[in-house]
Design a protein around this motif. Structure first.
Motif, PDB file in Angstrom:
ATOM      1  N   LYS A  65       0.851  -1.184   0.000  1.00  0.00           N
ATOM      2  CA  LYS A  65       0.000   0.000   0.000  1.00  0.00           C
ATOM      3  C   LYS A  65       0.883   1.228   0.000  1.00  0.00           C
ATOM      4  CE  LYS A  65      -3.586  -1.903   2.986  1.00  0.00           C
ATOM      5  NZ  LYS A  65      -4.276  -1.716   4.273  1.00  0.00           N
ATOM      6  N   ILE A  66       0.428   2.252  -0.700  1.00  0.00           N
ATOM      7  CA  ILE A  66       1.065   3.559  -0.636  1.00  0.00           C
ATOM      8  C   ILE A  66       0.081   4.465   0.088  1.00  0.00           C
ATOM      9  CG2 ILE A  66       1.955   5.512  -1.945  1.00  0.00           C
ATOM     10  CD1 ILE A  66       2.640   3.534  -4.192  1.00  0.00           C
ATOM     11  N   MET A  67       0.519   5.000   1.219  1.00  0.00           N
ATOM     12  CA  MET A  67      -0.343   5.820   2.068  1.00  0.00           C
ATOM     13  C   MET A  67       0.156   7.261   2.086  1.00  0.00           C
ATOM     14  SD  MET A  67      -2.388   3.473   3.560  1.00  0.00           S
ATOM     15  CE  MET A  67      -2.973   4.221   5.056  1.00  0.00           C
ATOM     16  N   ALA A  68      -0.781   8.197   2.164  1.00  0.00           N
ATOM     17  CA  ALA A  68      -0.455   9.608   2.343  1.00  0.00           C
ATOM     18  C   ALA A  68      -1.398  10.144   3.413  1.00  0.00           C
ATOM     19  CB  ALA A  68      -0.614  10.381   1.047  1.00  0.00           C
ATOM     20  N   HIS A  69      -0.839  10.431   4.568  1.00  0.00           N
ATOM     21  CA  HIS A  69      -1.610  10.952   5.697  1.00  0.00           C
ATOM     22  C   HIS A  69      -2.806  10.064   6.016  1.00  0.00           C
ATOM     23  CE1 HIS A  69       0.925  14.458   5.484  1.00  0.00           C
ATOM     24  NE2 HIS A  69       0.635  14.576   4.203  1.00  0.00           N
ATOM     25  N   ASP A  70      -2.551   8.762   6.207  1.00  0.00           N
ATOM     26  CA  ASP A  70      -3.542   7.745   6.584  1.00  0.00           C
ATOM     27  C   ASP A  70      -4.632   7.520   5.530  1.00  0.00           C
ATOM     28  OD1 ASP A  70      -2.207   7.246   8.972  1.00  0.00           O
ATOM     29  OD2 ASP A  70      -3.246   8.888   9.977  1.00  0.00           O
TER      30      ASP A  70
END
Length: 80
Positions: A65-70
């Motif tokens: 997964k690539i996450m940005a600020h949850d």
């Protein structure tokens, strides 16, 4: 004759030097990783992110997964 001998020796030594080692990653990449640096390849632009920036990569088995600020930006299940 010297050229043929040199060629044969070069091929023999080259094939011996290219032997692959059997290396296995025991722990793999499983876990959570924070993105700290991006190198934009051809342009050469480098982006450095501060600690705790919220940009995360999460690896679990053959899924990432690539996450940005949850928030999930991308999720992939890779074939084995």
């Amino acid at each position: 004759m010297k050229n043929i001998l040199f060629f044969a020796l070069t091929i023999t030594l080259g094939s011996l030097a290219c032997k692959k080692a059997d290396v296995a990653l025991e722990g793999g990449l499983n876990g959570q990783w924070e993105l700290r640096t991006v190198n934009r390849g051809y342009s050469g632009k480098v982006i450095n992110y501060p600690i705790g920036n919220g940009q995360k990569l999460i690896f679990a088995g053959n899924t990432y997964k690539i996450m940005a600020h949850d928030t999930v930006k991308k999720q992939e299940h890779l074939p084995l």
